[in-house]
Design a protein around this motif. Sequence first.
Motif, PDB file in Angstrom:
ATOM      1  N   LEU A  76       0.817  -1.217   0.000  1.00 51.89           N
ATOM      2  CA  LEU A  76       0.000   0.000   0.000  1.00 51.89           C
ATOM      3  C   LEU A  76       0.851   1.268   0.000  1.00 51.89           C
ATOM      4  O   LEU A  76       0.585   2.187  -0.798  1.00 51.89           O
ATOM      5  CB  LEU A  76      -0.968  -0.015   1.180  1.00 51.89           C
ATOM      6  CG  LEU A  76      -2.048   1.072   1.210  1.00 51.89           C
ATOM      7  CD1 LEU A  76      -2.866   1.041  -0.079  1.00 51.89           C
ATOM      8  CD2 LEU A  76      -2.949   0.888   2.421  1.00 51.89           C
ATOM      9  N   LEU A 124      -2.002  -5.394  -5.902  1.00 49.28           N
ATOM     10  CA  LEU A 124      -3.144  -6.249  -6.213  1.00 49.28           C
ATOM     11  C   LEU A 124      -3.030  -7.615  -5.533  1.00 49.28           C
ATOM     12  O   LEU A 124      -4.044  -8.198  -5.132  1.00 49.28           O
ATOM     13  CB  LEU A 124      -3.278  -6.412  -7.723  1.00 49.28           C
ATOM     14  CG  LEU A 124      -3.693  -5.142  -8.474  1.00 49.28           C
ATOM     15  CD1 LEU A 124      -3.814  -5.412  -9.964  1.00 49.28           C
ATOM     16  CD2 LEU A 124      -5.007  -4.587  -7.934  1.00 49.28           C
ATOM     17  N   TRP A 126      -1.670  -8.062  -2.607  1.00 49.14           N
ATOM     18  CA  TRP A 126      -2.092  -7.760  -1.231  1.00 49.14           C
ATOM     19  C   TRP A 126      -3.611  -7.637  -1.157  1.00 49.14           C
ATOM     20  O   TRP A 126      -4.244  -8.158  -0.226  1.00 49.14           O
ATOM     21  CB  TRP A 126      -1.441  -6.454  -0.770  1.00 49.14           C
ATOM     22  CG  TRP A 126      -1.973  -5.950   0.535  1.00 49.14           C
ATOM     23  CD1 TRP A 126      -1.594  -6.341   1.785  1.00 49.14           C
ATOM     24  CD2 TRP A 126      -3.005  -4.964   0.716  1.00 49.14           C
ATOM     25  NE1 TRP A 126      -2.320  -5.666   2.740  1.00 49.14           N
ATOM     26  CE2 TRP A 126      -3.195  -4.811   2.110  1.00 49.14           C
ATOM     27  CE3 TRP A 126      -3.778  -4.197  -0.154  1.00 49.14           C
ATOM     28  CZ2 TRP A 126      -4.118  -3.918   2.627  1.00 49.14           C
ATOM     29  CZ3 TRP A 126      -4.705  -3.309   0.360  1.00 49.14           C
ATOM     30  CH2 TRP A 126      -4.865  -3.175   1.742  1.00 49.14           C
ATOM     31  N   TYR A 127      -4.214  -6.965  -2.131  1.00 50.35           N
ATOM     32  CA  TYR A 127      -5.667  -6.746  -2.126  1.00 50.35           C
ATOM     33  C   TYR A 127      -6.424  -8.072  -2.174  1.00 50.35           C
ATOM     34  O   TYR A 127      -7.347  -8.301  -1.388  1.00 50.35           O
ATOM     35  CB  TYR A 127      -6.050  -5.867  -3.321  1.00 50.35           C
ATOM     36  CG  TYR A 127      -7.537  -5.665  -3.477  1.00 50.35           C
ATOM     37  CD1 TYR A 127      -8.229  -4.795  -2.653  1.00 50.35           C
ATOM     38  CD2 TYR A 127      -8.247  -6.375  -4.439  1.00 50.35           C
ATOM     39  CE1 TYR A 127      -9.598  -4.616  -2.783  1.00 50.35           C
ATOM     40  CE2 TYR A 127      -9.619  -6.209  -4.579  1.00 50.35           C
ATOM     41  CZ  TYR A 127     -10.285  -5.335  -3.746  1.00 50.35           C
ATOM     42  OH  TYR A 127     -11.645  -5.180  -3.871  1.00 50.35           O
ATOM     43  N   GLN A 130      -6.280 -10.150   1.006  1.00 53.07           N
ATOM     44  CA  GLN A 130      -7.231  -9.765   2.046  1.00 53.07           C
ATOM     45  C   GLN A 130      -8.596 -10.407   1.838  1.00 53.07           C
ATOM     46  O   GLN A 130      -9.380 -10.533   2.771  1.00 53.07           O
ATOM     47  CB  GLN A 130      -7.394  -8.233   2.055  1.00 53.07           C
ATOM     48  CG  GLN A 130      -6.113  -7.454   2.211  1.00 53.07           C
ATOM     49  CD  GLN A 130      -5.365  -7.804   3.482  1.00 53.07           C
ATOM     50  OE1 GLN A 130      -5.938  -7.827   4.563  1.00 53.07           O
ATOM     51  NE2 GLN A 130      -4.076  -8.104   3.353  1.00 53.07           N
ATOM     52  N   ARG A 131      -8.875 -10.826   0.589  1.00 57.40           N
ATOM     53  CA  ARG A 131     -10.189 -11.385   0.246  1.00 57.40           C
ATOM     54  C   ARG A 131     -10.096 -12.851  -0.165  1.00 57.40           C
ATOM     55  O   ARG A 131     -10.971 -13.365  -0.865  1.00 57.40           O
ATOM     56  CB  ARG A 131     -10.817 -10.552  -0.883  1.00 57.40           C
ATOM     57  CG  ARG A 131     -11.284  -9.209  -0.405  1.00 57.40           C
ATOM     58  CD  ARG A 131     -11.136  -8.127  -1.450  1.00 57.40           C
ATOM     59  NE  ARG A 131     -11.509  -6.830  -0.877  1.00 57.40           N
ATOM     60  CZ  ARG A 131     -10.663  -6.105  -0.135  1.00 57.40           C
ATOM     61  NH1 ARG A 131      -9.428  -6.531   0.094  1.00 57.40           N
ATOM     62  NH2 ARG A 131     -11.052  -4.959   0.372  1.00 57.40           N
ATOM     63  N   THR A 135     -13.688 -13.983  -2.733  1.00 57.43           N
ATOM     64  CA  THR A 135     -13.605 -13.009  -3.827  1.00 57.43           C
ATOM     65  C   THR A 135     -14.932 -12.931  -4.570  1.00 57.43           C
ATOM     66  O   THR A 135     -15.496 -13.943  -4.980  1.00 57.43           O
ATOM     67  CB  THR A 135     -12.490 -13.403  -4.812  1.00 57.43           C
ATOM     68  OG1 THR A 135     -11.277 -13.617  -4.084  1.00 57.43           O
ATOM     69  CG2 THR A 135     -12.272 -12.308  -5.834  1.00 57.43           C
ATOM     70  N   ASP A 139     -15.009  -7.215  -6.234  1.00 54.41           N
ATOM     71  CA  ASP A 139     -13.587  -7.131  -5.898  1.00 54.41           C
ATOM     72  C   ASP A 139     -12.740  -6.979  -7.154  1.00 54.41           C
ATOM     73  O   ASP A 139     -11.722  -6.271  -7.149  1.00 54.41           O
ATOM     74  CB  ASP A 139     -13.152  -8.380  -5.122  1.00 54.41           C
ATOM     75  CG  ASP A 139     -13.827  -8.478  -3.768  1.00 54.41           C
ATOM     76  OD1 ASP A 139     -14.005  -7.423  -3.128  1.00 54.41           O
ATOM     77  OD2 ASP A 139     -14.189  -9.591  -3.354  1.00 54.41           O
ATOM     78  N   ALA A 143     -10.265  -3.907  -8.099  1.00 56.08           N
ATOM     79  CA  ALA A 143      -8.899  -4.164  -8.572  1.00 56.08           C
ATOM     80  C   ALA A 143      -8.663  -3.460  -9.911  1.00 56.08           C
ATOM     81  O   ALA A 143      -7.595  -2.879 -10.144  1.00 56.08           O
ATOM     82  CB  ALA A 143      -8.665  -5.663  -8.716  1.00 56.08           C
ATOM     83  N   LEU A 146      -8.081   0.184  -9.216  1.00 52.62           N
ATOM     84  CA  LEU A 146      -6.719   0.387  -8.707  1.00 52.62           C
ATOM     85  C   LEU A 146      -5.691   0.355  -9.838  1.00 52.62           C
ATOM     86  O   LEU A 146      -4.671   1.051  -9.783  1.00 52.62           O
ATOM     87  CB  LEU A 146      -6.384  -0.684  -7.667  1.00 52.62           C
ATOM     88  CG  LEU A 146      -7.128  -0.621  -6.332  1.00 52.62           C
ATOM     89  CD1 LEU A 146      -6.848  -1.876  -5.505  1.00 52.62           C
ATOM     90  CD2 LEU A 146      -6.728   0.631  -5.557  1.00 52.62           C
TER      91      LEU A 146
END
Length: 381
Positions: A76, A124, A126-127, A130-131, A135, A139, A143, A146
């Motif tokens: 991040l 991405l 990392w994103y 987290q899910r 997913t 989501d 992404a 981002l």
Amino acid sequence: MSNWRFNPLALVRAFLRPIDPILLLLLAVLLGYAWVLMQSASPERLDNQALHFAIALAAMWAMAWLTPVHLLRLALPLYALGVVLLIGVDLFGEISKGARRWLDIGITRIQPSEIMKISMPLMLAWYFHQREGQTRFVDFLVAGALLVVPVGLILIQPDLGTSLLVAASGLYVIYFAGLSWKLIVPLVVALVIGLGSIVAFGDTLCQPEVDWQVLREYQKQRVCTLLDPTRDPLGKGFHIIQSTIAIGSGGVSGKGWMEGTQTHLAFLPERHTDFIFAVLAEEFGLIGAVVLLATYLLLIVRGFVIAAFAPTHASRLLAGAITMIFFTYAFVNMGMVSGILPVVGVPLPFISYGGTALVTLCLGVGILMSIQRSRLTARKA
């Protein structure tokens, strides 16, 4: 009295602990290729390239020491820093060759778009980490958003080549995260139809009065030059014509090291950077090109092996994306030098002269080494 004794072997082992020997061997082959070709293409730049090698290898070693957990913690902040710097480039960046890509930070100039080639897949990964296991379609939309932000900022500069690489690095993570083929197939079909239309109606679309809307004029000219380089053989088509002559004239075994006429008579433009593959093909022929391709293939295979056995979901996504970045660099560069893709300014990975791209690529190798070391550590535990 202490029994401590200096043990140089133990010191060397500690230094090499994070290094994957297979990746290091393949990297050594590629850097060896780079050194030999640079001696022929631009020997006056060897000292600078040696410095680039040292910095890139040090960056790789430092990255290999970090664990995947530490890498994800950096995701991040690195992404946010990259976006802020890209905004700074668009507002205050230096203009060079008609593009605003560099930012002067006082002590040096930096190209923030290079940061995104690593921070984008890291962010991405990392994103989606987290899910993991939950997913949803939304989501993938997040992404995509981002990804669009930095790609759009890079396109504004304009820098089509780097924007394509950053977009590819993010799309690979999104694909490996489980994007449905129901979404991929329509996009591929649309792309094929679009490219087919350009090829079929190229003569009409390439007329000066036709505005392509989505592309700048110079980008349109690159595509039109690809379709017919002889349209402007001494201008926009010169690069492709001379590079294809160099590649074809090398034959099977090449003309010999430092014996390339296209290279040494200065017909080949940018021979030390984007078009260095043409130098290789002219002087070492098909054999030299096949050896280089085999080395890239082994590097990609090794990367996918590391990805397949990575201990976490995020590590698998990151390793897979980094590996595909190596493929994209090589494919796009050799494609444009061979005349099957437009010239977009993408260097030949680990071979072309320059420090920024080399450091970025070696950071990618360091990430693969980090993931491999974490797997071995987890297996021993």
